[in-house]
Design a protein around this motif. Structure first.
Motif, mmCIF file in Angstrom:
data_model
loop_
_atom_site.group_PDB
_atom_site.id
_atom_site.type_symbol
_atom_site.label_atom_id
_atom_site.label_comp_id
_atom_site.label_asym_id
_atom_site.label_seq_id
_atom_site.Cartn_x
_atom_site.Cartn_y
_atom_site.Cartn_z
ATOM 1 N N LEU A 1 -58.482 -26.613 -12.587
ATOM 2 C CA LEU A 1 -59.362 -26.764 -11.195
ATOM 3 C C LEU A 1 -60.523 -26.190 -11.402
ATOM 4 C CD1 LEU A 1 -56.051 -24.689 -9.545
ATOM 5 C CD2 LEU A 1 -56.627 -26.327 -9.202
ATOM 6 N N GLN A 2 -60.716 -25.804 -12.546
ATOM 7 C CA GLN A 2 -62.260 -24.615 -12.587
ATOM 8 C C GLN A 2 -61.799 -24.590 -14.269
ATOM 9 O OE1 GLN A 2 -61.341 -22.490 -9.807
ATOM 10 N NE2 GLN A 2 -62.804 -20.723 -10.470
ATOM 11 N N MET A 3 -63.261 -23.812 -14.803
ATOM 12 C CA MET A 3 -63.625 -24.086 -16.180
ATOM 13 C C MET A 3 -64.133 -22.758 -16.032
ATOM 14 S SD MET A 3 -63.442 -26.668 -19.060
ATOM 15 C CE MET A 3 -64.866 -27.600 -18.698
ATOM 16 N N GLU A 4 -64.694 -21.397 -16.709
ATOM 17 C CA GLU A 4 -64.886 -20.240 -15.908
ATOM 18 C C GLU A 4 -65.380 -19.277 -17.503
ATOM 19 O OE1 GLU A 4 -66.716 -18.908 -12.899
ATOM 20 O OE2 GLU A 4 -65.693 -20.784 -12.167
ATOM 21 N N SER A 5 -67.260 -18.692 -17.558
ATOM 22 C CA SER A 5 -66.798 -17.853 -18.793
ATOM 23 C C SER A 5 -66.447 -17.095 -18.440
ATOM 24 C CB SER A 5 -68.372 -17.612 -18.822
ATOM 25 O OG SER A 5 -69.246 -18.298 -18.949
ATOM 26 N N PHE A 6 -65.432 -16.071 -20.115
ATOM 27 C CA PHE A 6 -64.438 -15.175 -20.441
ATOM 28 C C PHE A 6 -65.177 -13.833 -20.233
ATOM 29 C CE2 PHE A 6 -61.527 -12.619 -22.357
ATOM 30 C CZ PHE A 6 -60.448 -12.455 -21.236
ATOM 31 N N ALA A 7 -65.591 -13.118 -19.737
ATOM 32 C CA ALA A 7 -65.942 -11.962 -19.977
ATOM 33 C C ALA A 7 -64.291 -10.631 -20.794
ATOM 34 C CB ALA A 7 -67.123 -11.530 -19.012
ATOM 35 N N GLY A 8 -63.319 -10.882 -20.132
ATOM 36 C CA GLY A 8 -62.234 -10.328 -20.360
ATOM 37 C C GLY A 8 -61.647 -10.165 -18.752
ATOM 38 N N ALA A 9 -60.549 -9.388 -19.319
ATOM 39 C CA ALA A 9 -59.612 -9.471 -18.387
ATOM 40 C C ALA A 9 -58.935 -8.310 -18.161
ATOM 41 C CB ALA A 9 -57.684 -10.388 -18.147
ATOM 42 N N THR A 10 -58.110 -8.186 -17.155
ATOM 43 C CA THR A 10 -57.238 -6.781 -16.622
ATOM 44 C C THR A 10 -56.203 -6.826 -17.476
ATOM 45 O OG1 THR A 10 -58.647 -6.168 -15.221
ATOM 46 C CG2 THR A 10 -56.885 -5.326 -14.564
ATOM 47 N N GLY B 1 -54.256 -10.531 -19.175
ATOM 48 C CA GLY B 1 -54.733 -9.922 -18.286
ATOM 49 C C GLY B 1 -54.348 -10.969 -16.999
ATOM 50 N N LEU B 2 -55.190 -10.361 -15.879
ATOM 51 C CA LEU B 2 -55.279 -11.030 -15.265
ATOM 52 C C LEU B 2 -57.397 -11.349 -14.413
ATOM 53 C CD1 LEU B 2 -53.353 -8.633 -12.521
ATOM 54 C CD2 LEU B 2 -53.059 -11.744 -13.569
ATOM 55 N N VAL B 3 -57.514 -11.910 -13.960
ATOM 56 C CA VAL B 3 -59.273 -12.169 -13.933
ATOM 57 C C VAL B 3 -58.776 -12.522 -12.089
ATOM 58 C CG1 VAL B 3 -59.908 -12.855 -16.234
ATOM 59 C CG2 VAL B 3 -58.882 -14.383 -14.766
ATOM 60 N N GLN B 4 -60.218 -12.616 -11.742
ATOM 61 C CA GLN B 4 -60.133 -12.814 -10.078
ATOM 62 C C GLN B 4 -61.389 -13.605 -10.580
ATOM 63 O OE1 GLN B 4 -60.860 -10.300 -6.988
ATOM 64 N NE2 GLN B 4 -62.547 -11.536 -5.703
ATOM 65 N N ILE B 5 -60.575 -15.378 -9.655
ATOM 66 C CA ILE B 5 -62.162 -15.902 -9.853
ATOM 67 C C ILE B 5 -61.997 -16.762 -8.792
ATOM 68 C CG2 ILE B 5 -62.475 -19.092 -11.325
ATOM 69 C CD1 ILE B 5 -61.105 -17.507 -13.610
ATOM 70 N N ARG B 6 -63.633 -17.139 -7.822
ATOM 71 C CA ARG B 6 -63.078 -16.914 -7.070
ATOM 72 C C ARG B 6 -62.267 -16.950 -5.437
ATOM 73 N NH1 ARG B 6 -65.527 -23.055 -8.294
ATOM 74 N NH2 ARG B 6 -66.687 -22.589 -9.725
ATOM 75 N N SER C 1 -66.741 -18.460 -25.249
ATOM 76 C CA SER C 1 -64.921 -18.060 -24.718
ATOM 77 C C SER C 1 -65.083 -18.424 -23.499
ATOM 78 C CB SER C 1 -64.386 -16.329 -24.560
ATOM 79 O OG SER C 1 -64.908 -16.227 -25.934
ATOM 80 N N ARG C 2 -64.140 -19.709 -22.925
ATOM 81 C CA ARG C 2 -63.591 -19.773 -21.670
ATOM 82 C C ARG C 2 -62.206 -19.543 -20.673
ATOM 83 N NH1 ARG C 2 -68.159 -20.102 -21.840
ATOM 84 N NH2 ARG C 2 -69.531 -21.738 -21.908
ATOM 85 N N VAL C 3 -62.404 -20.135 -19.951
ATOM 86 C CA VAL C 3 -61.304 -19.440 -19.141
ATOM 87 C C VAL C 3 -60.738 -20.973 -18.558
ATOM 88 C CG1 VAL C 3 -58.886 -18.154 -17.123
ATOM 89 C CG2 VAL C 3 -61.125 -16.939 -18.594
ATOM 90 N N VAL C 4 -60.131 -21.968 -18.523
ATOM 91 C CA VAL C 4 -59.880 -22.921 -17.795
ATOM 92 C C VAL C 4 -58.265 -23.136 -17.498
ATOM 93 C CG1 VAL C 4 -59.001 -25.647 -18.240
ATOM 94 C CG2 VAL C 4 -60.510 -24.636 -20.780
#
Length: 145
Positions: A23-32, A43-48, A72-75
């Motif tokens: 769906l998308q790729m985002e930089s990763f700075a950390g997750a809950t 963890g969980l991240v909020q993306i869009r 680091s990326r979240v795909v």
């Protein structure tokens, strides 16, 4: 199935993810962090506006976790009704590889990766392994999400 793939790195090894599922790729700075979640759940991240569980592919592959870096990326991938982010060390390159260029992984690779690698291919001197996204998220179900 499209012949487009995203090339990602996990511990300096190159893997492919089918672009059809991305769906998308985002930089990763950390997750809950999620209390009681399996170790591979970063963890969980909020993306869009969407809350997405993130799996650390290093942990999934039995490797030690590392601190996120600028690469680091979240795909974020989707299959059926499941949307999951895969944390990889880097993901920048999109390449076109025809389906017939893939072959089954050698038995030792299939065993050692617990079926997470569903095919291999060569691109020049590079050996690339195709990750079975369905298998990765299926394994997650066994441990609870």
């Amino acid at each position: 199935m499209s012949d487009l793939h995203v090339l990602c790195k996990i511990a300096d090894v190159e893997y492919l993810l089918a672009a059809d599922n991305i769906l998308q790729m985002e930089s990763f700075a950390g997750a809950t962090k999620v209390p009681g979640a399996a170790g591979k759940v970063a963890g969980l991240v909020q993306i869009r506006g969407r809350v997405v569980p993130v799996l650390d592919m290093r942990i999934v592959f039995g490797l030690p976790a590392i601190a996120p870096s600028i690469d680091s990326r979240v795909v974020v991938m989707k299959e059926a009704e499941r949307t999951v982010g895969l944390l990889v060390d880097s993901a920048r390159e999109v390449i076109r590889i025809a389906a017939e260029a893939f072959e089954p992984p050698p038995p030792v690779v299939a065993r050692q990766t617990e079926g997470f690698v569903k095919a291999v291919t060569h691109v020049g001197e590079r050996l690339l392994m195709l990750i079975d996204f369905g298998k990765v998220i299926g394994k997650e179900d066994e441990h609870g999400e």
